[in-house]
Motif scaffolding. Structure first.
Motif, PDB file in Angstrom:
ATOM      1  N   GLN A 140       1.046  -1.011  -0.050  1.00  8.53           N
ATOM      2  CA  GLN A 140       0.079  -0.311  -0.111  1.00  8.53           C
ATOM      3  C   GLN A 140       1.442   1.491   0.311  1.00  8.53           C
ATOM      4  O   GLN A 140       0.609   2.109  -0.711  1.00  8.53           O
ATOM      5  CB  GLN A 140      -1.007  -0.109   1.720  1.00  8.53           C
ATOM      6  CG  GLN A 140      -1.818   1.259   1.255  1.00  8.53           C
ATOM      7  CD  GLN A 140      -3.234   0.820  -0.251  1.00  8.53           C
ATOM      8  OE1 GLN A 140      -3.451  -0.096   0.228  1.00  8.53           O
ATOM      9  NE2 GLN A 140      -3.141   2.064  -1.104  1.00  8.53           N
TER      10      GLN A 140
ATOM     11  N   ASP B 111       0.166   3.655  -3.170  1.00  5.48           N
ATOM     12  CA  ASP B 111      -0.023   5.347  -2.555  1.00  5.48           C
ATOM     13  C   ASP B 111       1.336   6.283  -2.942  1.00  5.48           C
ATOM     14  O   ASP B 111       0.849   7.236  -3.644  1.00  5.48           O
ATOM     15  CB  ASP B 111       0.492   5.456  -0.777  1.00  5.48           C
ATOM     16  CG  ASP B 111      -0.876   5.132  -0.022  1.00  5.48           C
ATOM     17  OD1 ASP B 111      -1.873   4.702  -1.295  1.00  5.48           O
ATOM     18  OD2 ASP B 111      -0.796   4.765   0.919  1.00  5.48           O
TER      19      ASP B 111
ATOM     20  N   LEU C  12      -3.894   0.082  -6.012  1.00  4.21           N
ATOM     21  CA  LEU C  12      -4.102  -1.022  -5.646  1.00  4.21           C
ATOM     22  C   LEU C  12      -4.201  -2.617  -6.673  1.00  4.21           C
ATOM     23  O   LEU C  12      -3.339  -3.525  -7.269  1.00  4.21           O
ATOM     24  CB  LEU C  12      -4.842  -1.919  -4.614  1.00  4.21           C
ATOM     25  CG  LEU C  12      -3.964  -2.868  -3.938  1.00  4.21           C
ATOM     26  CD1 LEU C  12      -2.583  -2.129  -3.159  1.00  4.21           C
ATOM     27  CD2 LEU C  12      -5.384  -3.417  -2.692  1.00  4.21           C
TER      28      LEU C  12
END
Length: 237
Positions: free
Chosen positions: A60, A64, A70
């Protein structure tokens, strides 16, 4: 007299040329976009590793940082392990390219090997190598035990390059009798890399880390034949 029955002739209809061109153009564009997304993920992961000084990152966090989704990540990587493996392979491939470029003007095979050993060793002391260090000091040993086949693939560009140098040294009578170039290349590569990587682990102020000169002399004494001479002016430049 029995009649001869003719079998129907099957013909394969070819796609129009315009359609083939359109498909090829679309496939090429999709490939370029995929490559760009992969590079973004790798750059993001490398930046996080450099900041943290460890491999303690999550998928993650990478997503980001890369400003992608994702879903896009899992279209290109099965998970964190495959992402780290891609970084590891990329780092070794870049090392091979750097060494090849640095040895292009060195005519002596032993001089080339000296440059290769020095660069492999000194890479752990540059800013770029510090960013990659967890890949070599943490990830590589784990990978060696759990996925040896992947390690061989990752090291292939470096091993091939150093084998070429060893082969030229053997042809010039600079290699010890009975020593096979590829095996000699593997031993030199692993020795130089292990010594440079392990040097970064010691925290004691009284520690005396192995120097690049010691690493080279050790490697040289292991493969050198009677026709080999260390320390050419070019390789020391």
């Amino acid at each position: 007299m029995a009649q001869k029955t003719e079998l129907p002739v099957s013909t394969t209809k070819e796609e129009p040329a315009w359609k083939q061109r359109a498909v090829e153009r679309s496939t090429r564009a999709a490939k370029i976009r995929a490559e760009q997304r992969v590079v973004q993920f790798l750059d993001a992961a490398q930046a996080i590793i450099a900041e943290k000084g460890s491999l303690d990152l999550t998928v993650q966090e990478v997503v980001d940082r890369s400003r992608q989704s994702l879903r896009s990540f899992y279209q290109h990587f099965s998970g964190k392990h495959e992402l780290l493996l891609a970084l590891f392979e990329n780092a070794l491939s870049e090392s091979a390219e750097e060494i090849r470029a640095a040895t292009e003007t060195e005519p002596d095979p032993v001089g080339q090997l000296q440059i290769a050993v020095r660069l492999l060793f000194e890479q752990s002391h540059t800013d770029q190598a510090r960013q990659r260090r967890p890949l070599f000091t943490d990830f590589a040993p784990q990978l060696l035990v759990s996925h040896p086949a992947e390690v061989r693939v990752a090291h292939a560009p470096l091993l091939t390059l150093i084998t070429e140098m060893m082969t030229r040294a053997a042809e010039a009578g600079q290699l010890r009798t009975g020593l096979r170039p590829r095996r000699a290349a593997a031993m030199v590569m692993q020795t130089a890399m292990f010594l440079s990587q392990s040097n970064g682990v010691a925290a004691s102020e009284n520690a005396h880390p192995i120097t690049v000169d010691e690493a080279w002399e050790f490697c040289f004494s292991g493969f050198a034949g009677p026709g080999a001479v260390t320390g050419s002016a070019t390789s020391q430049a």
